[in-house]
Scaffold this active site. Structure first.
Site, PDB file in Angstrom:
ATOM      1  N   HIS A 308     -34.142   8.818  61.837  1.00  0.00           N
ATOM      2  CA  HIS A 308     -33.641   9.423  63.071  1.00  0.00           C
ATOM      3  C   HIS A 308     -34.769   9.486  64.087  1.00  0.00           C
ATOM      4  O   HIS A 308     -35.916   9.699  63.713  1.00  0.00           O
ATOM      5  CB  HIS A 308     -33.105  10.837  62.799  1.00  0.00           C
ATOM      6  N   ASP A 366     -24.867  10.291  59.571  1.00  0.00           N
ATOM      7  CA  ASP A 366     -23.925   9.179  59.456  1.00  0.00           C
ATOM      8  C   ASP A 366     -23.766   8.697  58.032  1.00  0.00           C
ATOM      9  O   ASP A 366     -22.743   8.120  57.669  1.00  0.00           O
ATOM     10  CB  ASP A 366     -24.381   8.010  60.334  1.00  0.00           C
TER      11      ASP A 366
HETATM   12  N1  CMC Z   1     -34.690   1.365  57.365  1.00  0.00           N
HETATM   13  C1  CMC Z   1     -35.917   0.820  57.212  1.00  0.00           C
HETATM   14  N2  CMC Z   1     -36.980   1.090  58.001  1.00  0.00           N
HETATM   15  C2  CMC Z   1     -36.765   1.936  59.020  1.00  0.00           C
HETATM   16  C3  CMC Z   1     -35.514   2.542  59.258  1.00  0.00           C
HETATM   17  C4  CMC Z   1     -34.450   2.240  58.382  1.00  0.00           C
HETATM   18  N3  CMC Z   1     -33.255   2.787  58.547  1.00  0.00           N
HETATM   19  N4  CMC Z   1     -35.598   3.348  60.345  1.00  0.00           N
HETATM   20  C5  CMC Z   1     -36.859   3.255  60.784  1.00  0.00           C
HETATM   21  N5  CMC Z   1     -37.576   2.403  59.986  1.00  0.00           N
HETATM   22  C6  CMC Z   1     -39.008   2.087  60.091  1.00  0.00           C
HETATM   23  C7  CMC Z   1     -39.256   1.101  61.235  1.00  0.00           C
HETATM   24  O1  CMC Z   1     -39.235  -0.230  60.789  1.00  0.00           O
HETATM   25  C8  CMC Z   1     -40.614   1.546  61.711  1.00  0.00           C
HETATM   26  O2  CMC Z   1     -41.561   1.002  60.848  1.00  0.00           O
HETATM   27  P1  CMC Z   1     -43.051   0.642  61.397  1.00  0.00           P
HETATM   28  O3  CMC Z   1     -43.648   1.916  61.879  1.00  0.00           O
HETATM   29  O4  CMC Z   1     -43.752   0.064  60.192  1.00  0.00           O
HETATM   30  O5  CMC Z   1     -42.850  -0.356  62.499  1.00  0.00           O
HETATM   31  C9  CMC Z   1     -40.619   3.067  61.506  1.00  0.00           C
HETATM   32  O6  CMC Z   1     -39.679   3.286  60.452  1.00  0.00           O
HETATM   33  C10 CMC Z   1     -40.223   3.843  62.745  1.00  0.00           C
HETATM   34  O7  CMC Z   1     -39.011   3.290  63.238  1.00  0.00           O
HETATM   35  P2  CMC Z   1     -38.570   3.295  64.777  1.00  0.00           P
HETATM   36  O8  CMC Z   1     -37.579   2.205  64.993  1.00  0.00           O
HETATM   37  O9  CMC Z   1     -39.799   3.311  65.636  1.00  0.00           O
HETATM   38  O10 CMC Z   1     -37.892   4.705  64.866  1.00  0.00           O
HETATM   39  P3  CMC Z   1     -36.927   5.153  65.994  1.00  0.00           P
HETATM   40  O11 CMC Z   1     -37.137   6.598  66.148  1.00  0.00           O
HETATM   41  O12 CMC Z   1     -37.070   4.311  67.215  1.00  0.00           O
HETATM   42  O13 CMC Z   1     -35.491   4.806  65.364  1.00  0.00           O
HETATM   43  C11 CMC Z   1     -33.370   4.950  64.407  1.00  0.00           C
HETATM   44  C12 CMC Z   1     -34.584   5.719  64.930  1.00  0.00           C
HETATM   45  C13 CMC Z   1     -32.265   5.947  64.050  1.00  0.00           C
HETATM   46  C14 CMC Z   1     -32.833   3.996  65.500  1.00  0.00           C
HETATM   47  C15 CMC Z   1     -33.795   4.127  63.148  1.00  0.00           C
HETATM   48  O14 CMC Z   1     -34.266   5.006  62.144  1.00  0.00           O
HETATM   49  C16 CMC Z   1     -32.657   3.265  62.603  1.00  0.00           C
HETATM   50  O15 CMC Z   1     -32.464   2.154  63.086  1.00  0.00           O
HETATM   51  N6  CMC Z   1     -31.884   3.792  61.593  1.00  0.00           N
HETATM   52  C17 CMC Z   1     -30.726   3.104  61.091  1.00  0.00           C
HETATM   53  C18 CMC Z   1     -29.551   3.338  62.019  1.00  0.00           C
HETATM   54  C19 CMC Z   1     -28.984   4.736  61.903  1.00  0.00           C
HETATM   55  O16 CMC Z   1     -28.736   5.227  60.806  1.00  0.00           O
HETATM   56  N7  CMC Z   1     -28.728   5.335  63.069  1.00  0.00           N
HETATM   57  C20 CMC Z   1     -28.068   6.640  63.129  1.00  0.00           C
HETATM   58  C21 CMC Z   1     -28.922   7.697  63.690  1.00  0.00           C
HETATM   59  S1  CMC Z   1     -28.177   9.313  63.433  1.00  0.00           S
HETATM   60  C22 CMC Z   1     -26.824   9.308  64.484  1.00  0.00           C
HETATM   61  C23 CMC Z   1     -27.156   9.630  65.883  1.00  0.00           C
HETATM   62  O17 CMC Z   1     -27.684  10.739  66.125  1.00  0.00           O
HETATM   63  O18 CMC Z   1     -26.854   8.778  66.742  1.00  0.00           O
END
Ligand code: CMC
Length: 431
Positions: A308, A366
């Site tokens: 998240h 989710d």
């Molecule tokens: N699986 C594998 N690796 C992950 C995941 C995941 N689900 N989420 C983040 N990472 C890794 C990412 O690759 C990155 O690694 P590194 O630092 O080595 O580059 C690190 O963790 C940080 O990720 P980020 O993309 O910078 O984090 P963010 O805050 O921008 O993204 C997120 C948050 C929710 C978009 C992401 O965790 C994700 O894509 N999750 C899967 C989709 C999901 O379940 N979304 C629902 C969110 S809850 C509902 C809502 O409130 O909308």
């Protein structure tokens, strides 16, 4: 509120600027950079808005490190335990918990607006049967501005109120009709003697050929899903609604924009993507393969339903829904469903894996909402529409708050331009 004792000093290019700071009622201070461009001729750069507060708000507070979510100060676990969705709607919209009398009045106002203009049915029938219900919802909600002309004047507080109630009331009807249309079944009209969640379940699962009794445990779980998704501060879809509303667009158009944004798999679409992923994994023995893919920098695959942007220890909504998921699965006696078994094993494997632990990637709301909705019999394509109907009240509360803000300005971010500088046009025959 401006903190008179604190300012931030910014030094660059031989200039020094004193920037005012503001203190929130709780949470980190903010540096006010509104005069930065005028006084310093520079912009700030923050793609994804990871360090930018875009508005003042008194609706929802999140502390991502401690896993705290408050609506108007009340913690989400107390609201899901002791309250119910329509009361939380009242709280979000008007700022306080209602008295018994004002709750009754609010519920009656919502109930009086649950039906859709009959002519709107034609909109549904214009879609292909295999249209995604989010596509239908975006279209139908946008089309409401063509039907409810008496509630599109955003400068009239009465019209704003009527539009708000209409959307909270009609969204379950719209989502259920989108579902029925895809099933090839007749639309089921709302029943105003049922509570909000039971009415929605009935509109989705009953057919004219037989009686349908709503199970109170399922209605409770449905109400919890609605409550847990009701608002979530300045996330992507809420910011979309605010940005659309900042131009003075009508409320139905703004909410349609929010629905479109929510559809994405990184946001509301994650619960659908999560269940599809569980289906793709297929069996518990394939989990290590998918965990390895999620960790591989060269593979774009991510574990859907994990991680998240704001919650970095646990998602308090997931904690509540995990309980509901156990309750629903037990009630329906389907703990042995293969997807759900994969879900349980995946949750355990990811929580024990150093990669997920180090990056603080936990199951989010989710992950569990998908499991419950699957168990209830909803197809994955309905997961995001249910999120959209739950979140509508939050979008509206934030939109109304924005319109009441005397500092309202049209949203207009700037950019770090990296393109070509000036060049002369070349005629096509000379290129
Ligand atoms: N699986 C594998 N690796 C992950 C995941 C995941 N689900 N989420 C983040 N990472 C890794 C990412 O690759 C990155 O690694 P590194 O630092 O080595 O580059 C690190 O963790 C940080 O990720 P980020 O993309 O910078 O984090 P963010 O805050 O921008 O993204 C997120 C948050 C929710 C978009 C992401 O965790 C994700 O894509 N999750 C899967 C989709 C999901 O379940 N979304 C629902 C969110 S809850 C509902 C809502 O409130 O909308």
């Amino acid at each position: 509120m401006t903190n008179k004792t604190k300012t931030a000093t910014l030094t660059f290019d031989g200039k020094t600027l004193e920037l005012p700071m503001h203190s929130p009622s709780v949470g980190p201070d903010v540096i006010d950079i509104r005069k930065l461009y005028g006084q310093g001729d520079v912009f700030t750069y923050d793609p994804g808005f990871t360090s930018t507060a875009a508005c003042d708000s008194s609706i929802t507070y999140i502390d991502g490190n401690q896993g705290i979510l408050l609506h108007r100060g009340y913690p989400i676990d107390q609201l899901t335990e002791k309250s119910h969705y329509l009361e939380v709607c009242y709280l979000l919209l008007y700022g306080e918990l209602p008295t018994a009398e004002s709750l009754e009045d609010f519920e009656m106002r919502v109930t009086n607006h649950t039906m859709l203009h009959e002519q709107m049915m034609n909109f549904f029938r214009g879609f292909r049967r295999d249209a995604h219900p989010m596509a239908i919802m975006t279209g139908v909600v946008g089309a409401m501005s063509a039907f409810y002309h008496d509630s599109t004047d955003i400068n009239d507080p009465h019209q704003r109120e009527v539009a708000s109630i209409r959307m909270v009331a009609k969204m379950p009807t719209i989502a259920a009709m989108a579902f029925k249309y895809a099933q090839g079944q007749p639309f089921v009209y709302p029943r105003n003697d049922l509570d909000y969640a039971s009415n929605f379940l009935r509109m989705c699962f009953s057919v004219p050929a037989e009686e349908y009794e709503v199970d109170p445990i399922l209605a409770r779980a449905m109400d919890r899903i609605f409550t847990l998704h009701a608002d979530h501060e300045q996330n992507a879809s809420t910011s979309t609604v605010r940005l659309a509303g900042s131009s003075g667009a009508n409320p139905f158009a703004c909410i349609a924009a929010g629905i479109a944004c929510l559809w994405g798999p990184a946001h509301g679409g994650a619960n659908q993507a999560c269940l599809e992923m569980l289906g793709e994994i297929g069996s518990v023995d394939r989990i290590p393969e998918f965990i390895a893919r999620a960790k591989d920098k060269n593979d774009p695959f991510r574990l859907m339903g994990f991680g998240h942007r704001v919650y970095k220890n646990f998602d308090p909504r997931a904690t509540v829904l995990k309980e509901s998921a156990d309750e629903v699965l037990e009630l329906l006696g389907i703990e042995n469903n293969p997807k759900l078994q994969v879900a349980k094993a995946l949750e355990k494997a990811a929580l024990e894996d150093p990669y997920f632990k180090d990056k603080k990637l936990f199951p989010n709301v989710d992950f569990y909402s998908g499991i419950i909705l699957e168990a209830m019999g909803f197809p994955t394509s309905m997961f995001t529409p249910i999120f959209a109907l739950s979140r509508t009240v939050g979008w509206i509360a934030q939109w109304k708050e924005m319109l009441d803000d005397p500092q309202l300005k049209i949203g207009r971010p700037r950019q770090l331009y990296q393109g070509e500088t000036f060049r002369d046009y070349v005629n096509v025959e000379d290129r």
